[in-house]
Design an enzyme around this catalytic site. Structure first.
Site, PDB file in Angstrom:
ATOM      1  N   HIS A   1      -2.858   3.132  -4.778  1.00  0.00           N
ATOM      2  CA  HIS A   1      -2.225   2.731  -3.513  1.00  0.00           C
ATOM      3  C   HIS A   1      -0.777   2.334  -3.788  1.00  0.00           C
ATOM      4  O   HIS A   1      -0.281   1.327  -3.274  1.00  0.00           O
ATOM      5  CB  HIS A   1      -2.997   1.581  -2.863  1.00  0.00           C
ATOM      6  CG  HIS A   1      -4.316   2.001  -2.285  1.00  0.00           C
ATOM      7  ND1 HIS A   1      -4.421   2.634  -1.071  1.00  0.00           N
ATOM      8  CD2 HIS A   1      -5.582   1.892  -2.772  1.00  0.00           C
ATOM      9  CE1 HIS A   1      -5.708   2.888  -0.818  1.00  0.00           C
ATOM     10  NE2 HIS A   1      -6.429   2.456  -1.835  1.00  0.00           N
TER      11      HIS A   1
ATOM     12  N   GLU B   1      -9.922   2.663  -5.223  1.00  0.00           N
ATOM     13  CA  GLU B   1      -9.566   4.035  -4.828  1.00  0.00           C
ATOM     14  C   GLU B   1      -8.415   4.618  -5.651  1.00  0.00           C
ATOM     15  O   GLU B   1      -7.518   5.279  -5.135  1.00  0.00           O
ATOM     16  CB  GLU B   1      -9.216   4.069  -3.334  1.00  0.00           C
ATOM     17  CG  GLU B   1     -10.391   3.678  -2.447  1.00  0.00           C
ATOM     18  CD  GLU B   1     -10.037   3.660  -0.968  1.00  0.00           C
ATOM     19  OE1 GLU B   1     -10.924   3.950  -0.151  1.00  0.00           O
ATOM     20  OE2 GLU B   1      -8.878   3.349  -0.633  1.00  0.00           O
TER      21      GLU B   1
ATOM     22  N   ASP C   1       0.850  -1.188   0.000  1.00  0.00           N
ATOM     23  CA  ASP C   1       0.000   0.000   0.000  1.00  0.00           C
ATOM     24  C   ASP C   1       0.883   1.234   0.000  1.00  0.00           C
ATOM     25  O   ASP C   1       2.114   1.122  -0.024  1.00  0.00           O
ATOM     26  CB  ASP C   1      -0.957   0.002   1.199  1.00  0.00           C
ATOM     27  CG  ASP C   1      -2.325   0.557   0.824  1.00  0.00           C
ATOM     28  OD1 ASP C   1      -2.388   1.744   0.427  1.00  0.00           O
ATOM     29  OD2 ASP C   1      -3.326  -0.180   0.909  1.00  0.00           O
TER      30      ASP C   1
END
Length: 762
Positions: A263, A326, A198
């Site tokens: 990410h 995301e 991440d």
């Protein structure tokens, strides 16, 4: 002696042994509840002399038998010998036999003459052994035990019964991960989704790209932590392989996740050529949604192919998780090179480009015989036919995927996001502010009624996620994951016709004892009596006790002795004089659940409230955060705050003669990647250089009333840990609600409240 007389003697000896061994009392506590269970007369005497038999040459069965023996030794101090062959005539033994249904199904029978676990596959034998172990751990007693006679036929409802552990935000020890795997295994969870990459860190050794762990595995956290050593760590390939083998021996598949295309700050910091825009390594200690994405150069896909090949060499799982969630497209939109790529490929927009990106990554997996799985954003722009969708934004992604013919795993926010707190208690660990209780998790049905029977065939199963932004220690990860993962296990395994919250709740004392036995620090707070004090009559203080989950009953004492199952049952609020010590504990069918809690009655306690006991003005993004100082985590304060509106309300303050206000306050870094929402967080202009804590009168919950005090922060601005400030509040008629906010020129540092004391004058 004849064979007949020998058999009679054996039976007489068995009966005598059974009579001498303590029997289990009450209904059985087996979790997940089996699909079919019936009981009979009699019991099996489990003792140090008991032996476990497997067929000659059955290596798998022998391995399961040894695991059962090891667990029995761990729990009861008994270590049955494992033998290949058949028991002696008349010997009451445990037998692992092949046959019956395939897959993870098994049958288990126990009785005075012995125990038989029957399954066609190793997985079934293993789960039968776990059920037998649970049968032997109905309590936390040691030594021999008489197991009740039962007949069980069992098989799972879903094939994917998962728990995700995020090792990217905070790293866990291998010992802790093995403990999580042990707890998963005895509750028949079979998939560990391992989040290894991440923005905050890259956690897996990739030998072709050493900077991923030399650079990308380490970060400097902001605030006071900037003065501490860099935070980080990673797992070597050998360590990962060892964990894969450990999990496989417990019928758990580890599914690795390598995030794409977003990410991705950590790998881009390590190799800037992978990104669209220059990376900012100082942001690796932030939380939230970051703008850094991989670029779409052929060299970047070559990098990802190399990485995934090394990953697949370590992890034999059918599925490889590629993230896909995301991915903020701002950098792609601003890049001439990316825009040219969209035009070259004939794509409509950046969403189509992400679809193309994910499908291209998927081809590398297909070439190795693997299947791609990703978060539900991968549906946007189209999806490869054999891709699987993990639905996290509610269940809509799962429904859309199933209707398009894609397999899906349900993992919806917020109910299966275990970074949410488990109860309203101020004693809960750090995490998100929304309460997702054990009962909430249990109530979630992984088979949405919106789907037809044919569409439901695409539901592989269900998974809960343990995101670790706010789980700085291994213990906090365990507390947030358990016991809610046990509730998930039952809903994933047990048929819908058998599930029962009341019965599940009854079994919690045994399940919590098993978790403790396995070394898992499960959260006991939601079961424990929580005290609420208010002013009583005649100078006394009123004490109300509650168990948020409503499981069992509360027993209490006022004479200083520890409560027991026979102590006075709590039936309503108590009026008590100053100095009374109340000790209380929850009990279920006479078995303790959670810790004993004690409270000393003192009217002065009514004057103090923690940030978690104050009312928040809004609940936009509510978090329970830990201070960044001192260095010792266990000595840090914790703050409840809505980061989009740091504002608290003290309801019902007595200012009839004025009052003295004392506040314990802290300053923490505002390390949240919230995009343009940052511009809408209120900043109130200060009157002094360091700022103030303002006190206003609240009207109907709105903080637009008269400002009645402003406490300068002063030297608190120089203290990275908790400071205390004080001031006077003027007299006001009747009881009033006080609104507490800070003034500041910037969001960083971010001022928060630990606790507030409002002591009425006189």
């Amino acid at each position: 002696m004849t064979l007949a007389r020998s058999a009679v003697a054996a039976l007489v000896s068995l009966a005598a042994l059974t009579a001498a061994i303590p029997a289990l009392a009450g209904p059985l506590a087996l979790t997940p509840a089996p699909a079919r269970l019936s009981t009979a007369e009699g019991a099996f005497a489990l003792s140090a002399k008991t032996r476990i038999f497997v067929a000659q040459g059955d290596v798998e069965a022998r391995g399961v038998a040894q695991q059962l023996s090891d667990l029995l030794f761990r729990a009861r101090g008994l270590r049955p010998a494992v033998v290949e062959g058949a028991p002696l005539a008349g010997e009451a033994a445990i037998v692992l036999a092949r046959g019956g249904a395939t897959g993870e199904a098994y049958a288990l029978t126990t009785g005075p003459s012995g125990v038989t676990i029957t399954a066609a596959k190793r997985a079934g034998l293993f789960y039968g052994a776990m059920t037998l172990w649970q049968l032997a751990t109905q309590d936390d007693a040691r030594g021999p035990v008489a197991l009740p006679a039962v007949s069980i036929e069992d098989a799972p409802r879903f094939g994917w019964r998962g728990l995700m552990v995020d090792s990217a935000r905070h790293v866990q020890s291998l010992e802790t991960l093995r403990g999580v795997i042990d707890a998963m295994a005895v509750h028949k969870l079979n998939t560990l989704h391992w989040h290894l990459v991440d923005d905050q860190g890259w956690r897996l050794e990739i030998r072709k790209y050493p900077r991923l762990t030399q650079v990308g595995a380490w970060r400097k956290d902001p605030g006071a932590a900037a003065n501490y050593p860099p935070y980080g760590g990673f797992y070597t390939q050998d360590q990962a392989r060892e964990l894969v083998a450990y999990a496989a021996a417990r019928n758990i598949t580890i599914v690795p996740e390598i995030e794409t295309p977003g990410h991705a700050l950590a790998p881009i910091v390590a190799y800037p050529r992978l990104g669209v825009a220059p990376p900012d390594a100082s942001k690796m200690g932030d939380w939230g949604v970051f703008p850094w994405l991989y670029n779409t150069d052929d060299a970047t896909f070559a990098f990802l192919d190399d990485v995934l090949n090394e990953v697949m060499d370590i992890f034999p799982s059918t599925f490889i998780h590629v993230g896909g969630d995301e991915a903020v497209k701002d950098q792609w939109k601003a890049s001439p090179g990316i825009q040219a790529k969209i035009k070259e490929l004939g794509l409509k927009d950046e969403h189509d480009l992400q679809s193309w990106f994910i499908q291209r990554v998927g081809k590398s997996l297909e070439a190795r015989g693997r299947r791609l799985i990703g978060w539900d954003e991968i549906l946007e722009g189209g999806l490869a036919p054999n891709a699987t969708v993990m639905s996290w934004r509610g269940i809509d992604g799962a429904i859309a995927a199933a209707r398009q013919g894609h397999d899906t795993v349900l993992s919806p926010h917020p109910v299966l996001y275990l970074d949410n707190r488990q109860s309203p208690s101020p004693d809960e660990p750090t995490g998100r502010g929304k309460v997702i209780s054990l009962k909430d998790v249990y109530a979630f049905d992984p088979a949405p009624e919106q789907l037809s029977a044919e569409e439901r065939k695409h539901i592989l199963g269900v998974q809960a996620n343990v995101w670790t932004e706010h789980m700085q220690t291994d213990e906090r990860l365990q507390q947030m994951a358990f016991p809610r993962a046990v509730a998930l296990a039952e809903r994933a395994w047990t048929p819908e016709t058998v599930v029962s919250w009341d019965d599940f709740a009854r079994r919690m004392p045994a399940d919590m004892a098993r978790l403790k036995l396995l070394g898992v620090a499960a959260n006991t707070v939601p079961f424990e009596p929580q005290a609420t004090l208010s002013a009583g009559e005649g100078g006394k203080t009123r004490l109300a006790l509650s168990n948020g989950l409503g499981i069992g009953e509360i027993r209490y004492t006022t004479d200083g002795r520890a409560p027991t199952a026979t102590s006075t049952a709590y039936a309503g609020a108590l009026e008590l004089p100053k100095g009374t010590v109340v000790k209380a504990r929850a009990y279920v069918d006479g078995k303790a659940l959670g810790r004993e809690r004690a409270v000393t009655i003192d009217p002065a306690a009514l004057w103090t409230r923690s940030s978690g006991q104050l009312k928040r003005c809004t609940d936009k993004v509510t978090l329970k955060l830990i201070d960044d100082a001192p260095r010792d985590f266990n000595k840090r304060a914790m703050f409840d705050v809505d980061i989009f509106n740091p504002c608290w309300i003290w309801e019902g303050a007595d200012l009839s003669k004025g009052a003295a206000l004392t506040a314990r306050i802290g300053q923490i870094p505002f390390n949240f990647q919230v995009g343009k929402d940052r511009d809408h967080i209120p900043l109130r202009p200060p009157a002094t250089p360091e700022g103030e804590l303002e006190v206003r009168l609240a009207r109907a919950g709105v903080c637009d009333g008269e400002r009645i005090a402003a406490l300068p922060l002063g030297k608190a601005a120089l203290n990275p840990a908790v400071s205390t400030i004080a001031g006077r509040l003027p007299a006001k008629t009747g009881k009033v609600d006080l609104c507490l906010t800070f003034t500041s020129r910037t969001l960083d540092p971010f001022w928060v409240i630990d606790q507030v004391t409002v002591k009425p004058a006189n």
